[in-house]
Scaffold this motif. Structure first.
Motif, PDB file in Angstrom:
ATOM      1  N   ARG A 199      44.057  36.519  45.317  1.00 47.76           N
ATOM      2  CA  ARG A 199      43.110  37.646  45.426  1.00 47.76           C
ATOM      3  C   ARG A 199      43.788  38.853  46.072  1.00 47.76           C
ATOM      4  O   ARG A 199      43.553  39.994  45.687  1.00 47.76           O
ATOM      5  CB  ARG A 199      41.889  37.230  46.243  1.00 47.76           C
ATOM      6  N   GLN A 200      44.638  38.588  47.067  1.00 35.67           N
ATOM      7  CA  GLN A 200      45.361  39.679  47.713  1.00 35.67           C
ATOM      8  C   GLN A 200      46.309  40.363  46.733  1.00 35.67           C
ATOM      9  O   GLN A 200      46.395  41.593  46.693  1.00 35.67           O
ATOM     10  CB  GLN A 200      46.148  39.143  48.913  1.00 35.67           C
ATOM     11  N   VAL A 202      46.025  40.454  43.451  1.00 36.51           N
ATOM     12  CA  VAL A 202      45.210  41.186  42.471  1.00 36.51           C
ATOM     13  C   VAL A 202      44.732  42.508  43.071  1.00 36.51           C
ATOM     14  O   VAL A 202      44.764  43.557  42.415  1.00 36.51           O
ATOM     15  CB  VAL A 202      44.015  40.329  42.016  1.00 36.51           C
ATOM     16  N   LYS A 203      44.293  42.469  44.331  1.00 37.50           N
ATOM     17  CA  LYS A 203      43.825  43.689  45.003  1.00 37.50           C
ATOM     18  C   LYS A 203      44.941  44.718  45.113  1.00 37.50           C
ATOM     19  O   LYS A 203      44.749  45.905  44.806  1.00 37.50           O
ATOM     20  CB  LYS A 203      43.312  43.339  46.398  1.00 37.50           C
ATOM     21  N   MET A 204      46.120  44.281  45.522  1.00 36.96           N
ATOM     22  CA  MET A 204      47.255  45.194  45.616  1.00 36.96           C
ATOM     23  C   MET A 204      47.646  45.746  44.263  1.00 36.96           C
ATOM     24  O   MET A 204      47.978  46.929  44.125  1.00 36.96           O
ATOM     25  CB  MET A 204      48.443  44.468  46.266  1.00 36.96           C
ATOM     26  N   SER A 205      47.596  44.903  43.229  1.00 38.48           N
ATOM     27  CA  SER A 205      47.946  45.351  41.882  1.00 38.48           C
ATOM     28  C   SER A 205      46.971  46.402  41.382  1.00 38.48           C
ATOM     29  O   SER A 205      47.367  47.403  40.773  1.00 38.48           O
ATOM     30  CB  SER A 205      47.945  44.157  40.908  1.00 38.48           C
ATOM     31  N   ASN A 206      45.679  46.203  41.682  1.00 35.61           N
ATOM     32  CA  ASN A 206      44.668  47.180  41.261  1.00 35.61           C
ATOM     33  C   ASN A 206      44.852  48.505  41.991  1.00 35.61           C
ATOM     34  O   ASN A 206      44.659  49.582  41.409  1.00 35.61           O
ATOM     35  CB  ASN A 206      43.264  46.637  41.523  1.00 35.61           C
ATOM     36  N   GLU A 207      45.241  48.441  43.263  1.00 33.86           N
ATOM     37  CA  GLU A 207      45.411  49.651  44.054  1.00 33.86           C
ATOM     38  C   GLU A 207      46.553  50.522  43.543  1.00 33.86           C
ATOM     39  O   GLU A 207      46.511  51.746  43.649  1.00 33.86           O
ATOM     40  CB  GLU A 207      45.649  49.286  45.524  1.00 33.86           C
TER      41      GLU A 207
END
Length: 210
Positions: A199-200, A202-207
Motif C-alpha cells: 500500500r505504501q 502504491v501511494k508513493m507511485s500515485n504521488e
C-alpha cells in the motif's frame, strides 16, 4: 532634396524596426561597452533590473549602477569582467518576484571588432523558472523511485523469505499438527506486513504519477 530623403528614410525605418523588434520580446536584451555603460537595451531588460534592484536603468547608464546595489553588483561585476576579457559563457541567476522564486539564464558574449579587440558585451537573458521546476519535479520523482526500489528490494524481501521458510515447515502429512496453526498465523502476519508495504508503494507511485 528628394534624393537625400530617399537615402535617409530606409536607415530611419531600419532603426525603428530594430528597436520595435527588441522591445517586442519578453526576453531581456542589452549591450554594454568596455566602461560598463549601456549602449542599447530593451524594455524587458529595464524591467528585469528593476526587479533585481528597485532601480530604473536606461541607455547610457552604468549597467552595474555604479556599485550602489551590492547584491546586484556582486552577481554581475565578474560576469562583465570575464566577457570583456573575451570569454563567452552563460550563468543562472535567481531572484524573488512578488514572493515567488524565479530563475534566469543569462548569456554574455564579447563583441569583437575587425582588429580582434573586445569593444562591448552582448547580453541575453531568458526566464527558465518553469524548466527548473520541471527538473526539480524529475529529481523528486527519481528520489521517490529510488525509495520504491529500496522498499521492493529490502523490505519486501524479508516477509517473502519468512513466508517461504514457514511454508517449508508446514506439515502436509498431518494437518492436525499443532505447529501448523502457528505456521499459518506467522504466514498471515507476514501477509499483513506485505500488504502495508505494498500500500505504501502504491501511494508513493500515485504521488509521483507512475
Amino acid at each position: 532634396m528628394n534624393n537625400e530623403n530617399h537615402d535617409i528614410a530606409p536607415i530611419a525605418i531600419d532603426e525603428q524596426n530594430l528597436r520595435a523588434l527588441i522591445n517586442n520580446t519578453d526576453d531581456p536584451l542589452w549591450l554594454v561597452d568596455v566602461h560598463h555603460n549601456v549602449l542599447e537595451c530593451n524594455e524587458a531588460f529595464r524591467t528585469w533590473v528593476h526587479h533585481f534592484t528597485g532601480r530604473h536603468i536606461s541607455k547610457g547608464d552604468n549597467v552595474l549602477l555604479n556599485g550602489e546595489h551590492k547584491i546586484y553588483n556582486d552577481k554581475f561585476e565578474m560576469c562583465y569582467k570575464l566577457a570583456l576579457s573575451g570569454s563567452n559563457f552563460r550563468t543562472v541567476e535567481d531572484m524573488v518576484i512578488n514572493g515567488v522564486q524565479h530563475y534566469t539564464s543569462v548569456t554574455f558574449k564579447p563583441v569583437i571588432d575587425s582588429s580582434g579587440r573586445v569593444t562591448a558585451v552582448s547580453c541575453f537573458a531568458r526566464d527558465i523558472t518553469e524548466h527548473r521546476k520541471h527538473l526539480f519535479r524529475i529529481e523528486q520523482q527519481n528520489a521517490a523511485l529510488r525509495e520504491i526500489a529500496f522498499i521492493e528490494s529490502h523490505r519486501i524481501r524479508g516477509p517473502v523469505a519468512t513466508i517461504l521458510g514457514l511454508e517449508q515447515l508446514y506439515n502436509y502429512t498431518d494437518l492436525s499438527d499443532p505447529m501448523n496453526k502457528e505456521i499459518m498465523d506467522g504466514i498471515k502476519k507476514m501477509g499483513l506486513d506485505l500488504d502495508v508495504i505494498i500500500r505504501q508503494v502504491v501511494k508513493m507511485s500515485n504521488e509521483i504519477g507512475v
